[in-house]
Design an enzyme around this catalytic site. Structure first.
Site: not given
Ligand code: FE
Length: 174
Positions: A105, A142, A145, A149, A157, A159
């Site tokens: 990704c 932060h 996310h 999947d 996941r 990410c």
């Protein structure tokens, strides 16, 4: 009396159905909203000026302004060396190389946190999407996310922006 028993049976049957369906949901890869903590009540709090002194402009944008690095540009996207990933802002342990995988990704991807309590998740309605934001539980920084999947065993996941992490190579000191 007979009516009472019938009603009781219906209530019991309804409760059994509800509990079974709740159990059924746990077998799917759902992301819970674990966050109950507002941004200003994390254990580590600093002013923006203090954070700016500690972080690079890229790190500040990601961690404190919820920015996102461009895909395939982060330092750790393609890194699979053995080691531990810490919050770049406050040093809290977040992930290890054991759960890192190549998701393709463009950002570092992990299938689970190293220490569950060090991560908080919050529904994120920005950019016209419903996503689940992942934050450092100590400083509220932060991180990225989490999506449903990912690979087994969690199907998740995480990410994560490289800019929110600091990697330390080698086996973790126990
Ligand atoms: Fe942190």
């Amino acid at each position: 009396m007979k009516i009472n028993i019938t009603i009781n049976n219906i209530v019991i049957a309804a409760l059994v159905c509800m509990s079974l369906s709740a159990c059924g949901q746990k077998t799917t890869n759902t992301i819970s909203d674990k966050t109950t903590t507002p941004m200003d009540s994390f254990p580590v709090t600093k002013s923006d000026d203090e954070w700016r002194k500690l972080l690079s402009p890229v790190q500040f944008n990601i961690l404190r302004e919820k920015g996102t690095e461009r895909p395939y540009t982060g330092e750790y996207d393609d890194k699979f060396d053995e080691g531990t990933y810490y919050c770049a802002a406050c040093g809290t342990e977040l992930f290890t190389s054991k759960t890192k995988y190549n998701s393709g990704c463009g950002w570092p991807a992990f299938y689970e946190p190293s220490v569950n309590k060090n991560i908080v998740e919050k529904k994120d309605y920005s950019h016209g999407m419903l996503r689940t934001e992942v934050m450092c539980a100590k400083c509220g920084g932060h991180l990225g996310h989490v999506f449903p999947d990912g690979p087994k065993p969690t199907g998740l996941r995480y990410c994560i922006n490289s800019g929110s992490l600091r990697f330390e190579a080698g086996k973790k000191k126990e």
